[in-house]
Design a protein around this motif. Structure first.
Motif, PDB file in Angstrom:
ATOM      1  N   ASP A  67       0.757  -1.318  -0.065  1.00 36.29           N
ATOM      2  CA  ASP A  67       0.106  -0.052  -0.043  1.00 36.29           C
ATOM      3  C   ASP A  67       0.781   1.310  -0.053  1.00 36.29           C
ATOM      4  O   ASP A  67       2.045   1.219   0.255  1.00 36.29           O
ATOM      5  N   GLY A  68       0.489   2.477  -0.592  1.00 42.07           N
ATOM      6  CA  GLY A  68       1.164   3.521  -0.631  1.00 42.07           C
ATOM      7  C   GLY A  68       1.456   4.180  -1.928  1.00 42.07           C
ATOM      8  O   GLY A  68       1.979   5.159  -2.042  1.00 42.07           O
ATOM      9  N   GLY A  69       1.080   3.500  -2.904  1.00 41.91           N
ATOM     10  CA  GLY A  69       1.185   4.077  -4.339  1.00 41.91           C
ATOM     11  C   GLY A  69       2.491   3.993  -4.813  1.00 41.91           C
ATOM     12  O   GLY A  69       2.799   3.058  -5.844  1.00 41.91           O
ATOM     13  N   ARG A  70       3.221   4.829  -4.391  1.00 41.28           N
ATOM     14  CA  ARG A  70       4.599   5.107  -4.949  1.00 41.28           C
ATOM     15  C   ARG A  70       5.689   3.931  -5.000  1.00 41.28           C
ATOM     16  O   ARG A  70       6.563   3.610  -5.963  1.00 41.28           O
ATOM     17  N   ASP A  71       5.395   2.961  -4.207  1.00 46.62           N
ATOM     18  CA  ASP A  71       6.132   1.621  -4.201  1.00 46.62           C
ATOM     19  C   ASP A  71       5.668   0.550  -4.961  1.00 46.62           C
ATOM     20  O   ASP A  71       5.909  -0.561  -4.693  1.00 46.62           O
ATOM     21  N   ALA A  72       4.254   0.688  -5.568  1.00 49.05           N
ATOM     22  CA  ALA A  72       3.641  -0.068  -6.461  1.00 49.05           C
ATOM     23  C   ALA A  72       4.387  -0.364  -7.493  1.00 49.05           C
ATOM     24  O   ALA A  72       5.309   0.349  -8.005  1.00 49.05           O
ATOM     25  N   ALA A  73       4.093  -1.591  -8.082  1.00 45.92           N
ATOM     26  CA  ALA A  73       4.807  -2.138  -9.459  1.00 45.92           C
ATOM     27  C   ALA A  73       4.326  -1.185 -10.458  1.00 45.92           C
ATOM     28  O   ALA A  73       3.095  -0.966 -10.812  1.00 45.92           O
ATOM     29  N   ARG A  74       5.132  -0.716 -11.465  1.00 46.61           N
ATOM     30  CA  ARG A  74       4.887   0.004 -12.563  1.00 46.61           C
ATOM     31  C   ARG A  74       4.826  -0.492 -13.652  1.00 46.61           C
ATOM     32  O   ARG A  74       5.224  -1.788 -14.058  1.00 46.61           O
ATOM     33  N   PRO A  75       4.143   0.045 -14.647  1.00 46.20           N
ATOM     34  CA  PRO A  75       3.889  -0.628 -15.996  1.00 46.20           C
ATOM     35  C   PRO A  75       5.257  -0.989 -16.535  1.00 46.20           C
ATOM     36  O   PRO A  75       6.131  -0.064 -16.580  1.00 46.20           O
ATOM     37  N   ALA A  76       5.326  -1.934 -17.176  1.00 44.65           N
ATOM     38  CA  ALA A  76       6.619  -2.350 -17.863  1.00 44.65           C
ATOM     39  C   ALA A  76       7.063  -1.585 -19.153  1.00 44.65           C
ATOM     40  O   ALA A  76       8.287  -1.313 -19.494  1.00 44.65           O
ATOM     41  N   ALA A  77       5.940  -1.198 -19.957  1.00 42.30           N
ATOM     42  CA  ALA A  77       6.415  -0.730 -21.432  1.00 42.30           C
ATOM     43  C   ALA A  77       6.579   0.789 -21.050  1.00 42.30           C
ATOM     44  O   ALA A  77       6.025   1.671 -20.120  1.00 42.30           O
ATOM     45  N   ALA A  78       7.270   1.474 -21.884  1.00 44.12           N
ATOM     46  CA  ALA A  78       7.475   3.013 -21.886  1.00 44.12           C
ATOM     47  C   ALA A  78       6.251   3.787 -22.424  1.00 44.12           C
ATOM     48  O   ALA A  78       5.327   3.026 -23.224  1.00 44.12           O
ATOM     49  N   GLY A  79       6.158   4.998 -22.095  1.00 41.02           N
ATOM     50  CA  GLY A  79       4.933   5.868 -22.522  1.00 41.02           C
ATOM     51  C   GLY A  79       5.202   6.789 -23.720  1.00 41.02           C
ATOM     52  O   GLY A  79       5.308   7.946 -23.275  1.00 41.02           O
ATOM     53  N   ASP A  80       5.685   6.262 -24.845  1.00 41.36           N
ATOM     54  CA  ASP A  80       6.027   7.148 -25.952  1.00 41.36           C
ATOM     55  C   ASP A  80       4.561   7.429 -26.652  1.00 41.36           C
ATOM     56  O   ASP A  80       4.098   6.740 -27.480  1.00 41.36           O
ATOM     57  N   PHE A  81       4.080   8.569 -26.542  1.00 38.42           N
ATOM     58  CA  PHE A  81       3.053   8.899 -27.016  1.00 38.42           C
ATOM     59  C   PHE A  81       3.117   9.121 -28.583  1.00 38.42           C
ATOM     60  O   PHE A  81       2.120   8.493 -29.264  1.00 38.42           O
ATOM     61  N   ALA A  82       4.109   9.586 -29.278  1.00 34.04           N
ATOM     62  CA  ALA A  82       4.157   9.281 -30.565  1.00 34.04           C
ATOM     63  C   ALA A  82       3.758   8.091 -31.149  1.00 34.04           C
ATOM     64  O   ALA A  82       3.482   7.804 -32.343  1.00 34.04           O
ATOM     65  N   ALA A  83       4.696   7.071 -30.535  1.00 38.68           N
ATOM     66  CA  ALA A  83       4.417   5.835 -30.980  1.00 38.68           C
ATOM     67  C   ALA A  83       3.407   5.111 -30.675  1.00 38.68           C
ATOM     68  O   ALA A  83       2.560   4.377 -31.675  1.00 38.68           O
ATOM     69  N   LEU A  84       2.604   5.433 -29.568  1.00 38.86           N
ATOM     70  CA  LEU A  84       1.450   4.759 -29.261  1.00 38.86           C
ATOM     71  C   LEU A  84       0.187   5.284 -29.766  1.00 38.86           C
ATOM     72  O   LEU A  84      -0.835   4.543 -30.188  1.00 38.86           O
ATOM     73  N   CYS A  85       0.391   6.631 -30.247  1.00 34.27           N
ATOM     74  CA  CYS A  85      -0.916   7.249 -31.216  1.00 34.27           C
ATOM     75  C   CYS A  85      -0.573   7.569 -32.634  1.00 34.27           C
ATOM     76  O   CYS A  85      -1.296   8.167 -33.209  1.00 34.27           O
ATOM     77  N   ALA A  86       0.557   6.731 -33.050  1.00 29.71           N
ATOM     78  CA  ALA A  86       0.934   7.023 -34.423  1.00 29.71           C
ATOM     79  C   ALA A  86      -0.224   6.631 -35.355  1.00 29.71           C
ATOM     80  O   ALA A  86      -0.374   7.352 -36.349  1.00 29.71           O
ATOM     81  N   GLY A  87      -0.993   5.566 -35.093  1.00 32.57           N
ATOM     82  CA  GLY A  87      -1.963   5.261 -36.232  1.00 32.57           C
ATOM     83  C   GLY A  87      -3.474   5.800 -35.739  1.00 32.57           C
ATOM     84  O   GLY A  87      -4.370   5.463 -36.436  1.00 32.57           O
ATOM     85  N   THR A  88      -3.485   6.854 -34.595  1.00 28.98           N
ATOM     86  CA  THR A  88      -4.674   7.458 -34.677  1.00 28.98           C
ATOM     87  C   THR A  88      -4.566   8.892 -34.674  1.00 28.98           C
ATOM     88  O   THR A  88      -4.056   9.791 -34.168  1.00 28.98           O
ATOM     89  N   PRO A  89      -4.977   9.462 -36.050  1.00 28.13           N
ATOM     90  CA  PRO A  89      -5.172  10.850 -36.388  1.00 28.13           C
ATOM     91  C   PRO A  89      -5.637  11.958 -35.385  1.00 28.13           C
ATOM     92  O   PRO A  89      -6.697  11.183 -34.763  1.00 28.13           O
ATOM     93  N   ALA A  90      -5.166  12.883 -35.248  1.00 28.39           N
ATOM     94  CA  ALA A  90      -5.645  14.033 -34.306  1.00 28.39           C
ATOM     95  C   ALA A  90      -6.905  14.384 -35.028  1.00 28.39           C
ATOM     96  O   ALA A  90      -7.142  14.413 -36.270  1.00 28.39           O
ATOM     97  N   GLN A  91      -7.961  14.861 -34.218  1.00 27.14           N
ATOM     98  CA  GLN A  91      -9.306  15.247 -34.734  1.00 27.14           C
ATOM     99  C   GLN A  91      -9.704  16.562 -33.967  1.00 27.14           C
ATOM    100  O   GLN A  91      -9.393  16.930 -32.794  1.00 27.14           O
ATOM    101  N   ASP A  92     -10.143  17.370 -34.936  1.00 22.65           N
ATOM    102  CA  ASP A  92     -10.498  18.836 -34.401  1.00 22.65           C
ATOM    103  C   ASP A  92     -11.626  18.635 -33.180  1.00 22.65           C
ATOM    104  O   ASP A  92     -12.638  17.901 -33.209  1.00 22.65           O
ATOM    105  N   GLY A  93     -11.411  19.342 -32.306  1.00 26.35           N
ATOM    106  CA  GLY A  93     -12.426  19.520 -30.994  1.00 26.35           C
ATOM    107  C   GLY A  93     -12.347  18.081 -30.340  1.00 26.35           C
ATOM    108  O   GLY A  93     -13.103  18.042 -29.373  1.00 26.35           O
ATOM    109  N   ARG A  94     -11.037  17.555 -30.250  1.00 27.55           N
ATOM    110  CA  ARG A  94     -10.954  16.158 -29.401  1.00 27.55           C
ATOM    111  C   ARG A  94      -9.525  16.086 -29.127  1.00 27.55           C
ATOM    112  O   ARG A  94      -8.735  16.815 -29.596  1.00 27.55           O
ATOM    113  N   LYS A  95      -9.172  15.422 -27.949  1.00 29.96           N
ATOM    114  CA  LYS A  95      -7.749  15.274 -27.549  1.00 29.96           C
ATOM    115  C   LYS A  95      -7.461  13.678 -27.585  1.00 29.96           C
ATOM    116  O   LYS A  95      -8.455  12.880 -27.606  1.00 29.96           O
TER     117      LYS A  95
END
Length: 217
Positions: A67-95
Motif C-alpha cells: 500500500d502507498g502507491g509510489r512503491d507499487a509495481a509500474r507498467p513495464a512498457a514505456a510511454g512514448d505518445f508519438a509511437a502509441l498514437c501514431a496510427g490514430t490521427p488527431a481530430q478537431d475538437g478532440r484530444k
C-alpha cells in the motif's frame, strides 16, 4: 545488581523491538501512473477527477504491491505518445490520450485466472474527459466497488477488489488501499511496537524504582 542487569537487558530488548519497522501489507490492485520526464510517476489524483491533457500517456498496472502507491509495481512498457498514437490521427475538437495497460504476471493474478497480455491504446475523447472516461473508451468493461474503487479493467480480474494478502499470498481480508490512484492510501509507518513498547518500558522502569525503594529501607 542482578535485578539492575535484568532491567538493562529488558530495556535493550524493548528498544530493539521498538525500532523494528512494521511489515508492509501486500495488496492485489490496479495502480495508476502518468508518463512524465521519461518515466512513470504515480498519479496523485484518482481517474474520476484527473483530466489528462492532449498528448498525455496514462499507465495502469495490476500487481501485488505494498500500500502507498509510489512503491507499487509500474507498467513495464514505456510511454512514448508519438509511437502509441501514431496510427490514430488527431481530430478537431478532440484530444488524444495514450494508455498503457499492464495486467501483471501469473504471480499477481488471483487464483484460477490468467492475466491478459499487456496492451496499449490511443483514446480520442472530448477535451474535458477525465481519466475514467479515457479508460472506459479503450478498455471496457470496468468494474468498481460501492466506494468507487476501481477493481477491474477490461474485465480483469473477474472477482475481488484490492484484496489484502497474507504471508502465503492468499487474501487476508482487512482494509484496502483507498482510491487516489486508485487513490492509494499511505500505510501507517514507524515502530512496530511503538505504543506497546512504550507502555512496557514504563512498567519496567516503575518496577525498578519500586525495587530500589524497598531495598533502601
Amino acid at each position: 545488581m542482578r535485578f539492575a542487569a535484568g532491567v538493562i537487558t529488558g530495556l535493550l530488548i524493548l528498544l530493539v523491538l521498538a525500532a523494528a519497522p512494521a511489515q508492509a501489507a501486500g495488496y492485489r490492485y490496479w495502480s495508476f501512473w502518468q508518463w512524465s520526464d521519461g518515466g512513470w510517476a504515480y498519479q496523485q489524483q484518482g481517474p474520476a477527477v484527473h483530466v489528462p491533457a492532449d498528448g498525455a500517456v496514462e499507465g495502469w498496472r495490476f500487481a501485488v504491491s505494498p500500500d502507498g502507491g509510489r512503491d507499487a509495481a509500474r507498467p513495464a512498457a514505456a510511454g512514448d505518445f508519438a509511437a502509441l498514437c501514431a496510427g490514430t490521427p488527431a481530430q478537431d475538437g478532440r484530444k488524444r490520450v495514450a494508455v498503457v495497460l499492464d495486467f501483471g504476471g501469473a504471480a499477481d493474478a488471483p487464483g484460477g485466472e490468467s492475466p491478459p497480455a499487456p496492451r496499449t491504446a490511443c483514446a480520442v475523447v472530448a477535451p474535458r474527459a477525465g481519466s475514467a472516461e479515457v479508460l472506459a473508451t479503450v478498455a471496457p468493461p470496468l468494474r468498481y466497488d460501492t466506494n468507487g474503487l476501481l477493481c477491474a479493467i477490461a474485465g480483469f480480474p473477474r472477482a475481488g477488489c484490492a484484496d489484502q494478502l497474507g504471508a502465503a499470498g492468499a487474501p487476508a481480508g482487512g482494509e484496502r488501499p483507498a482510491d487516489s490512484a486508485s487513490a492509494a492510501r499511505t500505510s501507517p509507518s514507524g515502530p512496530a511496537l511503538g505504543v506497546g513498547a512504550g507502555l512496557a518500558l514504563v512498567v519496567v522502569l516503575g518496577a525498578g524504582a519500586a525495587w530500589q525503594v524497598r531495598h533502601r529501607r
